[in-house]
Scaffold this motif. Structure first.
Motif: not given
Length: 187
Positions: A8-12, A16-19, A155-156
Motif C-alpha cells: 500500500m501507499n503510506l505516509s512517512v 495509509t489514509a489521513a483522517p 495506520p499501515f
C-alpha cells in the motif's frame, strides 16, 4: 503454496489514509501508477477489506469508459476487473467485478487460500491486513512511502505480540521523492 503480500501507499508517519479516509496525498505519478498496474497484472488473487473495496469498486469497473481516460488508467481498469478478488465483510451482502464475498473468519479463509496453488495474493486494506499480520500470514511487505506527514488516520502497521524479522529485497525511488521498500518475512 501461495505467497501473501501487503502493499500500500503510506505516509512517512505510517498511515495509509489521513483522517476522514483522505487519500489525496497519495496520488501517484505516471511511473508509480504504472508500477501499481504492473503489480495488479502479476497478482493471482487480491484480498480486500470492505472499506477499500467500496472505494475501488466504485471507480475502477468503469474507469476505462470515462471521457478523457488515459491509456494507463484504461489498462489498469481492465487488469483490475480481470483480477480474481475476495472481499471480506460482515456488513455487505454481495459483490461483483470478478469477486466473491467472505463473511466468516478472515484469518481461516486467508490460511486456506495460502495453502492453494496459484500466483501471489495481495492483501489490500489496513484492517484486513492487520488480522493477517497478527496471525503471521504475510510473506512480503511492499511499502510505497510518500514524502508527507498526515498526522493520523489509518495506520499501515498494527500492534504485534512479537517481533517480525524482515529482509530488505528491493528499493526503488520514484518521481516526487516516493520510495518503494520491499521486505520479505524471515521465517
Amino acid at each position: 503454496m501461495r505467497r501473501l503480500s501487503y502493499a500500500m501507499n503510506l505516509s512517512v508517519d505510517g498511515y495509509t489514509a489521513a483522517p476522514g479516509d483522505d487519500l489525496s496525498w497519495s496520488a501517484p505519478s505516471d511511473e508509480l501508477f504504472q508500477w501499481w498496474s504492473d503489480r495488479v497484472a502479476e497478482t493471482g488473487l487480491s484480498l480486500y477489506g470492505r472499506r477499500l473495496w467500496d472505494g475501488m469498486s466504485s471507480h475502477w469497473p468503469t474507469a476505462d469508459q470515462q471521457p478523457g481516460v488515459t491509456p494507463a488508467h484504461a489498462e489498469f481498469a481492465r487488469r483490475w476487473r480481470d483480477l480474481p478478488k475476495v472481499v471480506f465483510s460482515s456488513t455487505i451482502t454481495e459483490v461483483d467485478w470478478n469477486a466473491r464475498l467472505v463473511t466468516g473468519d478472515a484469518v481461516a479463509e486467508i490460511t486456506r487460500l495460502k495453502a492453494e496453488d496459484g500466483g501471489r495474493m495481495d492483501i489490500a486494506g489496513a484492517t484486513l491486513a492487520a488480522a493477517a499480520m497478527r496471525a503471521g500470514l504475510i510473506d512480503e511487505y511492499a511499502i510505497v512511502t510518500h514524502p508527507v506527514l498526515v498526522g493520523g488516520g489509518t495506520p499501515f502497521f498494527t500492534a504485534l505480540d512479537s517481533w517480525v524479522s524482515l529482509e530488505l529485497v528491493e528499493t526503488r525511488t520514484f518521481a516526487d521523492g516516493i520510495v518503494l521498500t520491499r521486505y520479505e518475512t524471515r521465517r
